[in-house]
Write an enzyme that holds these catalytic residues in place. Structure first.
Site, PDB file in Angstrom:
ATOM      1  N   HIS A   1     -16.235  11.481   4.861  1.00  0.00           N
ATOM      2  CA  HIS A   1     -16.883   9.995   4.873  1.00  0.00           C
ATOM      3  C   HIS A   1     -15.876   9.143   3.963  1.00  0.00           C
ATOM      4  CE1 HIS A   1     -20.989  10.418   6.935  1.00  0.00           C
ATOM      5  NE2 HIS A   1     -20.551  11.577   6.594  1.00  0.00           N
TER       6      HIS A   1
ATOM      7  N   GLU B   1     -16.243  11.968   0.447  1.00  0.00           N
ATOM      8  CA  GLU B   1     -16.316  10.824   0.498  1.00  0.00           C
ATOM      9  C   GLU B   1     -14.836  10.300   0.162  1.00  0.00           C
ATOM     10  OE1 GLU B   1     -17.946   7.876   0.967  1.00  0.00           O
ATOM     11  OE2 GLU B   1     -20.114   8.972   1.341  1.00  0.00           O
TER      12      GLU B   1
ATOM     13  N   HIS C   1     -19.553   8.192  10.814  1.00  0.00           N
ATOM     14  CA  HIS C   1     -19.578   6.553  10.831  1.00  0.00           C
ATOM     15  C   HIS C   1     -18.511   5.976  11.192  1.00  0.00           C
ATOM     16  CE1 HIS C   1     -23.018   7.601   7.564  1.00  0.00           C
ATOM     17  NE2 HIS C   1     -23.486   7.404   8.466  1.00  0.00           N
TER      18      HIS C   1
ATOM     19  N   GLU D   1     -15.636   3.983   9.099  1.00  0.00           N
ATOM     20  CA  GLU D   1     -14.692   4.850   7.965  1.00  0.00           C
ATOM     21  C   GLU D   1     -13.427   5.263   8.460  1.00  0.00           C
ATOM     22  OE1 GLU D   1     -18.114   7.506   6.690  1.00  0.00           O
ATOM     23  OE2 GLU D   1     -19.419   5.745   6.075  1.00  0.00           O
TER      24      GLU D   1
HETATM   25 ZN   LIG Z   1     -20.198   7.729   5.917  1.00  0.00          ZN
END
Ligand SMILES: [Zn+2]
Ligand SMILES: *[C@@H]1O[C@H](CO)[C@@H](O)[C@H](O)[C@H]1NC(C)=O
Ligand SMILES: *[C@@H]1O[C@H](CO)[C@@H](O)[C@H](O)[C@H]1NC(C)=O
Ligand SMILES: *[C@@H]1O[C@H](CO)[C@@H](O)[C@H](O)[C@H]1NC(C)=O
Length: 412
Positions: A299, A375, A174, A177
């Site tokens: 992430h 994350e 992504h 990020e």
């Molecule tokens: Zn992500």
């Protein structure tokens, strides 16, 4: 006021193109509390007017980024549902200014600033020269705009001829990020330069394949055009670009947590599984590796540890081991800055259901035993560049904890 009137008023927004860097001046992030259904209706209504750069609905709470032009419409919609809104960020451009003002030395890569793709790739190339007997550049795939998905293989020589298991690290899928490529290059630096026996042992025990930025076009776009960009940069429709590369893998593709609208800013799953050259070529590369022990994706910024599968609450074969190993990883991480992460758990349990992600495909297709998504921390994809080292040290210890426990349980 009729809906038609509202739409007429703000329609021009939808077709604004951003030739220059999108400023995000006076863009606010709001929180609204209410039931998920109402919140989703509000988001869908706003998304129908103009694609929202950021929104997130879970646990009866929504966070959404609102352009100044949309502020009044947004307030009306919130009032219509009798809900309350709170401002979380008053002006996103101020956050971006802090990132830009970071102390960057262009002559030397550092972890006090954020670097674009070329800077990161120069760093990997330099490491492959400086540590030429330990490392090798690896090309994991191609991007739509013709960039490589470049990674670094670290495989220190051993006394025996035993082939080592591979630990595979994916980050930056992504684009916005930013802390994830910064943290993975920090981790590479730790593996190569630390003299801490826990880290050198970790390095020597495995073959590492680390890909800091696997969506290089999107990442470059966040540096040059639009800080909130998340997707790839392929042409998805007449006016719109990109698909969410973490909804595009061929496992339960298109089922949960996706958009079928090519203009959706966040979760357009693509026209078909592996429609994006990045996911297609990268998955082929991964399939051709024997002996992957662990696949780890980074992430931000939900601050949690996720185990497969992301679109189901059903538990995988070695779920109990994954929870145990993940717990130890989080314990090691917490010792660094006292930060607690949610989980380990499935995304369906603590985040939201999402199909077509890399982690799930790897687990299902290759039966890789150890598979996680971390994350990391931050606020709306921002993390102060002066504090990259905090997350870098945290993640380094999380990796030490993870493989200490995995080896204890007989996985190594
Ligand atoms: Zn992500
Ligand atoms: C390459 O890395 C070495 C060791 O960290 C550093 O001293 C040197 O400045 C780097 N060179 C470039 C061109 O970045
Ligand atoms: C690999 O190269 C580095 C840098 O030249 C050197 O310090 C190190 O001792 C070498 N390691 C081995 C195992 O040859
Ligand atoms: C993981 O940690 C949590 C809280 O720290 C604890 O409640 C749980 O029992 C642990 N699970 C395992 C399998 O160790």
């Amino acid at each position: 006021m009729s809906q038609l009137f509202i739409i007429f008023l703000v329609l021009p927004l939808a077709h604004t193109t951003f030739i220059d860097f999108r400023s995000y001046k006076d863009y606010k992030v709001y929180k609204i509390v209410g039931n998920n259904e109402d919140l989703t209706k509000i988001i869908e209504f706003l998304n129908g007017i103009t694609e929202l750069p950021f929104y997130n609905v879970r646990n009866n709470r929504a966070e959404v980024m609102i352009a100044p032009e949309l502020d009044e419409v947004f307030s009306n919609a919130v009032n219509l549902f009798n809900l309350e809104k709170t401002i979380l960020v008053d002006d996103y451009s101020k956050i971006m200014a802090e990132e830009k003002s970071a102390n960057r030395q262009d002559s030397k890569f550092s972890w006090t600033a954020y670097y674009d793709v070329d800077g990161i790739y120069d760093y990997l190339k330099n490491m492959s020269t400086v540590y030429s007997n330990w490392t090798e550049l690896v090309v994991g795939g191609q991007s739509y705009e013709g960039r490589q998905l470049l990674g670094l293989k670290i495989n220190t020589p051993t006394e025996t001829d035993k082939i080592k298991s591979i630990i595979f690290i994916e980050s930056g899928i992504h684009a916005r990020e930013w802390i994830t490529p910064a943290t993975t290059t920090y981790f590479i630096n730790q593996l190569l330069t630390s003299s801490d026996p826990a880290i050198t042992t970790l390095r020597d025990r495995f073959e590492w394949q680390i890909f800091p930025t696997v969506n290089p076009d999107g990442y470059h776009y966040t540096h040059t055009r639009d800080r909130m960009w998340r997707k790839t940069r392929s042409k998805s429709s007449l006016f719109c670009h990109g698909a969410d590369p973490n909804r595009n893998w061929d496992y339960n593709w298109g089922q949960y947590g996706i958009s079928t609208n090519p203009c959706n800013y966040q979760t357009y799953a693509g026209s078909q599984p592996f429609s994006e050259i990045e996911t297609r070529t990268f998955s082929e590369y991964i399939s051709n590796l024997d002996n992957i022990l662990a696949y780890i994706a980074f992430h931000s910024d939900a601050q949690m540890l996720l185990v497969p599968y992301s679109d189901s609450v059903e538990h995988t074969g070695n779920y109990d081991d994954l929870i145990k190993i993940g717990n130890t990883s989080l314990e090691y991480g917490e010792k660094v800055n006292g930060e607690k992460y949610d989980g380990p758990a499935t995304a369906a349990e603590i985040l939201y259901k999402a199909s077509g992600g890399s982690m799930d495909w790897v687990r299902n297709q290759l039966a890789t035993p150890i598979v996680y998504t971390y994350e990391l921390r931050g606020t709306y994809f921002h993390w102060p560049p002066s504090r990259i080292f905090e997350q870098g040290d945290e993640v380094t210890q999380m990796m030490v904890g993870l493989f200490t426990e995995a080896c204890n349980l007989g996985y190594c």
